[in-house]
Design a protein around this motif. Structure first.
Motif, PDB file in Angstrom:
ATOM      1  N   UNK A 242     -18.562 -47.368  -5.132  1.00 36.79           N
ATOM      2  CA  UNK A 242     -19.911 -47.818  -4.833  1.00 36.79           C
ATOM      3  C   UNK A 242     -20.532 -46.981  -3.715  1.00 36.79           C
ATOM      4  N   UNK A 243     -19.713 -46.543  -2.787  1.00 39.00           N
ATOM      5  CA  UNK A 243     -20.221 -45.795  -1.635  1.00 39.00           C
ATOM      6  C   UNK A 243     -20.553 -44.348  -1.985  1.00 39.00           C
ATOM      7  N   UNK A 244     -19.601 -43.645  -2.608  1.00 39.66           N
ATOM      8  CA  UNK A 244     -19.792 -42.207  -2.833  1.00 39.66           C
ATOM      9  C   UNK A 244     -19.951 -41.831  -4.296  1.00 39.66           C
ATOM     10  N   UNK A 245     -19.706 -42.759  -5.216  1.00 37.59           N
ATOM     11  CA  UNK A 245     -19.866 -42.573  -6.655  1.00 37.59           C
ATOM     12  C   UNK A 245     -18.779 -41.718  -7.302  1.00 37.59           C
ATOM     13  N   UNK A 246     -17.888 -41.132  -6.533  1.00 40.36           N
ATOM     14  CA  UNK A 246     -16.835 -40.326  -7.130  1.00 40.36           C
ATOM     15  C   UNK A 246     -15.562 -40.348  -6.276  1.00 40.36           C
ATOM     16  N   UNK A 247     -14.416 -40.496  -6.951  1.00 39.00           N
ATOM     17  CA  UNK A 247     -13.114 -40.505  -6.284  1.00 39.00           C
ATOM     18  C   UNK A 247     -12.153 -39.633  -7.069  1.00 39.00           C
ATOM     19  N   UNK A 248     -11.082 -39.223  -6.395  1.00 39.27           N
ATOM     20  CA  UNK A 248     -10.003 -38.482  -7.046  1.00 39.27           C
ATOM     21  C   UNK A 248      -8.687 -39.169  -6.729  1.00 39.27           C
ATOM     22  N   UNK A 249      -7.903 -39.487  -7.776  1.00 38.79           N
ATOM     23  CA  UNK A 249      -6.561 -40.020  -7.602  1.00 38.79           C
ATOM     24  C   UNK A 249      -5.604 -38.823  -7.552  1.00 38.79           C
ATOM     25  N   UNK A 386      -2.850 -33.705 -10.148  1.00 39.70           N
ATOM     26  CA  UNK A 386      -1.403 -33.627 -10.042  1.00 39.70           C
ATOM     27  C   UNK A 386      -1.050 -32.689  -8.889  1.00 39.70           C
ATOM     28  N   UNK A 387      -0.562 -33.249  -7.789  1.00 37.09           N
ATOM     29  CA  UNK A 387      -0.282 -32.430  -6.598  1.00 37.09           C
ATOM     30  C   UNK A 387       0.981 -31.598  -6.748  1.00 37.09           C
ATOM     31  N   UNK A 388       1.762 -31.832  -7.823  1.00 33.15           N
ATOM     32  CA  UNK A 388       2.901 -30.953  -8.076  1.00 33.15           C
ATOM     33  C   UNK A 388       2.412 -29.580  -8.521  1.00 33.15           C
ATOM     34  N   UNK A 389       1.191 -29.519  -9.083  1.00 29.78           N
ATOM     35  CA  UNK A 389       0.606 -28.250  -9.515  1.00 29.78           C
ATOM     36  C   UNK A 389      -0.166 -27.570  -8.396  1.00 29.78           C
ATOM     37  N   UNK A 390      -0.865 -28.386  -7.603  1.00 31.35           N
ATOM     38  CA  UNK A 390      -1.738 -27.792  -6.601  1.00 31.35           C
ATOM     39  C   UNK A 390      -2.036 -28.799  -5.507  1.00 31.35           C
ATOM     40  N   UNK A 391      -1.857 -28.420  -4.260  1.00 26.41           N
ATOM     41  CA  UNK A 391      -2.084 -29.318  -3.136  1.00 26.41           C
ATOM     42  C   UNK A 391      -3.570 -29.558  -2.924  1.00 26.41           C
ATOM     43  N   UNK A 392      -3.900 -30.700  -2.306  1.00 22.71           N
ATOM     44  CA  UNK A 392      -5.290 -30.986  -1.953  1.00 22.71           C
ATOM     45  C   UNK A 392      -5.836 -29.911  -1.029  1.00 22.71           C
ATOM     46  N   UNK A 393      -4.958 -29.354  -0.204  1.00 17.68           N
ATOM     47  CA  UNK A 393      -5.395 -28.337   0.762  1.00 17.68           C
ATOM     48  C   UNK A 393      -6.007 -27.132   0.068  1.00 17.68           C
ATOM     49  N   UNK A 394      -5.659 -26.927  -1.200  1.00 14.34           N
ATOM     50  CA  UNK A 394      -6.172 -25.770  -1.927  1.00 14.34           C
ATOM     51  C   UNK A 394      -7.475 -26.070  -2.664  1.00 14.34           C
ATOM     52  N   UNK A 395      -7.926 -27.317  -2.606  1.00 12.83           N
ATOM     53  CA  UNK A 395      -9.172 -27.684  -3.260  1.00 12.83           C
ATOM     54  C   UNK A 395     -10.336 -27.271  -2.377  1.00 12.83           C
ATOM     55  N   UNK A 396     -11.363 -26.763  -3.000  1.00  7.99           N
ATOM     56  CA  UNK A 396     -12.558 -26.308  -2.288  1.00  7.99           C
ATOM     57  C   UNK A 396     -13.043 -27.372  -1.303  1.00  7.99           C
ATOM     58  N   UNK A 397     -13.296 -26.958  -0.065  1.00 14.12           N
ATOM     59  CA  UNK A 397     -13.721 -27.895   0.967  1.00 14.12           C
ATOM     60  C   UNK A 397     -15.017 -28.606   0.607  1.00 14.12           C
ATOM     61  N   UNK A 398     -15.933 -27.892  -0.018  1.00 11.28           N
ATOM     62  CA  UNK A 398     -17.209 -28.488  -0.395  1.00 11.28           C
ATOM     63  C   UNK A 398     -17.001 -29.623  -1.387  1.00 11.28           C
ATOM     64  N   UNK A 400     -14.132 -31.361  -1.726  1.00 14.65           N
ATOM     65  CA  UNK A 400     -13.395 -32.413  -1.041  1.00 14.65           C
ATOM     66  C   UNK A 400     -14.334 -33.353  -0.297  1.00 14.65           C
ATOM     67  N   UNK A 401     -15.397 -32.781   0.262  1.00 17.70           N
ATOM     68  CA  UNK A 401     -16.341 -33.591   1.032  1.00 17.70           C
ATOM     69  C   UNK A 401     -17.141 -34.531   0.137  1.00 17.70           C
ATOM     70  N   UNK A 402     -17.221 -34.226  -1.144  1.00 19.86           N
ATOM     71  CA  UNK A 402     -18.044 -35.024  -2.057  1.00 19.86           C
ATOM     72  C   UNK A 402     -17.255 -36.108  -2.798  1.00 19.86           C
ATOM     73  N   UNK A 403     -15.947 -36.109  -2.638  1.00 19.87           N
ATOM     74  CA  UNK A 403     -15.106 -37.108  -3.284  1.00 19.87           C
ATOM     75  C   UNK A 403     -14.310 -37.881  -2.237  1.00 19.87           C
ATOM     76  N   UNK A 404     -14.064 -39.147  -2.523  1.00 22.24           N
ATOM     77  CA  UNK A 404     -13.034 -39.881  -1.800  1.00 22.24           C
ATOM     78  C   UNK A 404     -11.712 -39.598  -2.494  1.00 22.24           C
ATOM     79  N   UNK A 405     -10.635 -39.496  -1.727  1.00 27.43           N
ATOM     80  CA  UNK A 405      -9.320 -39.221  -2.291  1.00 27.43           C
ATOM     81  C   UNK A 405      -8.413 -40.440  -2.110  1.00 27.43           C
TER      82      UNK A 405
END
Length: 518
Positions: A242-249, A386-398, A400-405
């Motif tokens: 409801x707050x940000x409209x998008x999340x990532x599990x 799937x963090x076994x494939x790629x860490x959150x740290x490698x996700x584009x910062x822009x 990351x700021x638009x999604x809740x994790x």
């Protein structure tokens, strides 16, 4: 009605629940705020202000009332405002009348086609009563009280009795609860605190099959039961959406990210056609996701290209059609394996729209000159990563700021306890949860390689199936992460782990050996 042993156990569980800090203060704050909103509606109705209709609808719009009941009540208010005013006046009157008179007065005015069952009428009536005194008149949930009566040995209300008598019976139970709690040194302040305690602790909702349709916001409680999650976890995700409209599990494989995304989206959307699924891959592009020219064959049999909308625009158009409705339905776009695609290439100008839903932009491919596009407010996005494939740290910062994790990890609740709770309901193989936890301790250096519970959440699970799953699924997965480290790999032998955590429970092979020796 008087069963000291049951009451002692009931109060003891409540005490443990409070001491474990699982009693959510946010839930109490929400109920108090709901009471304030309903109170504003009551004031408007009794004073005869023109905004009473909207205030009543705002006051009733809550997960405490079934979505279908809310819709019917709102339609009735619009269709028969005089009757609705009479019903509201009966329950909210300033006259000194009993709660029985208030509930009965309201229920007599509400037609059966609006609220067909006594449970629905009482549920709505109890929420309206919260507007008078939320601590004195808490909401009524039939399943909660039925289970509380059963566990304490308290008398059940008369079947087929009036709604008012059923509600008074529930209030009497709460008063009895506070007396019994006081005897055991547990001080409860008011009825509101009691119901907010009983609801998450003692509600024993029926187990749903995977095919059970879910339609309502308050079905989050049923969904949480089916997923073996605490209700607060799903409600928190709903608030993030409801707050940000998008999340990532995000989390290791086998932790239920995609399954929960599907279940939650269908629960909140309420219809299959309001949920769109897409899976990203390395070759996926903006033209596939948003809009682009696709190869086609013309009517004359010649090869050509056609401008085609991708799943993002298609989902947005469906959501846009529902924006004008009184109760705007939610639409969901699920992006599975979101981190496997080149996100900058795929999203393009959507980076801007994800943050500014009220703005419009020009798309790269336009159907007409000057065409603009925006993301509707009722379109929600759930990504899985799937963090076994790629860490959150490698996700584009822009991005990351638009999604809740939201983290899904076997070492953290609620995922940590899912397997144990699931096994506890279906088999005597709870030691499997110990084996998995022990293996994850050995994988601690690489948290993204942890073993999720989904591997073993299979109907008909037995020891032989566990061995097959471990040999052909879990073991190869571990070998991939420990490539070249054979010495360390030996620690993940199923029998070795098994003997460490459950030495008194023989494996199938051990049973056969023991019989032959005998």
């Amino acid at each position: 009605m008087n069963n000291p042993e049951k009451w002692e156990k009931f109060v003891g569980e409540a005490q443990e629940f409070i001491e474990s800090k699982n009693l959510q203060k946010s839930e109490l704050a929400f109920l108090e705020e709901r009471g304030r909103k309903v109170g504003l509606a009551r004031k408007a109705v009794l004073s005869g202000t023109d905004d009473w209709v909207q205030l009543v609808k705002d006051g009733l719009k809550t997960y405490l009332i079934a979505h279908s009941d809310y819709s019917k009540v709102c339609a009735w208010i619009d269709r028969c405002p005089d009757d609705a005013l009479a019903a509201l006046g009966a329950i909210w009157t300033n006259s000194e009348v009993t709660v029985l008179h208030r509930v009965n007065g309201f229920c007599k005015w509400v037609p059966s086609e609006v609220l067909s069952g006594s449970g629905s009428r009482l549920n709505v009536a109890s929420v309206l009563l919260m507007g008078m005194d939320v601590e004195r008149y808490p909401y009524y949930w039939h399943t909660t009280f039925q289970e509380a009566y059963r566990r304490t040995g308290y008398d059940q209300p008369d079947r087929g009795g009036e709604e008012a008598a059923t509600y008074q019976h529930a209030l009497d139970f709460l008063d009895r609860f506070v007396e019994e709690a006081f005897k055991h040194g547990l001080i409860l302040s008011n009825r509101l605190e009691m119901i907010s305690l009983i609801k998450p602790l003692f509600d024993d909702l029926p187990v749903l099959s995977k095919d059970t349709p879910l339609h309502l916001p308050n079905d989050l409680l049923l969904l949480a039961k089916r997923l073996h999650f605490p209700p607060g976890f799903l409600e928190n995700i709903e608030m993030l959406l409801e707050d940000k409209r998008q999340v990532i599990f995000h989390g290791p494989p086998g932790t239920g990210k995609t399954h929960v995304a599907h279940a939650l989206a269908h629960c909140l959307a309420g219809a299959e056609e309001r949920v769109t699924l897409v899976q990203f891959q390395p070759s996926y592009a903006y033209e596939d996701f948003v809009r682009g020219f696709r190869p086609t064959v013309t009517k004359k049999g010649q090869a050509g290209f056609r401008l085609q909308d991708g799943p993002l625009i298609q989902a947005a158009k469906r959501a846009r059609k529902d924006e004008g409705k009184e109760l705007v339905p939610k639409h969901f776009l699920i992006i599975d394996e979101i981190n496997r695609g080149n996100l900058t290439r795929i999203f393009g100008e959507l980076y801007y729209l994800l943050e500014y839903r009220d703005r419009e932009v020009y798309l790269q491919y336009q159907r007409s000159e000057g065409e603009t596009f925006s993301l509707p407010e009722n379109l929600f996005i759930i990504g899985t990563m799937n963090t076994a494939d790629r860490s959150i740290a490698l996700v584009d910062l822009a991005l990351r700021r638009r999604f809740y994790f939201v983290k899904f990890h076997p070492d953290d609740e609620p995922v940590k306890g899912v397997l144990r709770r699931w096994l506890g309901e279906r088999s005597e193989l709870e030691w499997i949860a110990d084996v998995v936890e022990q293996a994850n301790k050995l994988l601690k250096k690489d948290g993204h390689a942890a073993i999720g519970p989904s591997y073993f959440m299979k109907e008909g699970l037995d020891k032989k199936m566990v061995e097959r799953i471990w040999k052909h699924s879990v073991r190869p997965y571990i070998e991939e992460h420990l490539l070249g480290d054979d010495r360390h790999l030996e620690q993940f032998d199923l029998k070795t782990l098994y003997e460490q955590v459950a030495p008194v429970v023989p494996m199938d092979g051990d049973e056969e050996q023991t019989k032959s020796e005998a």
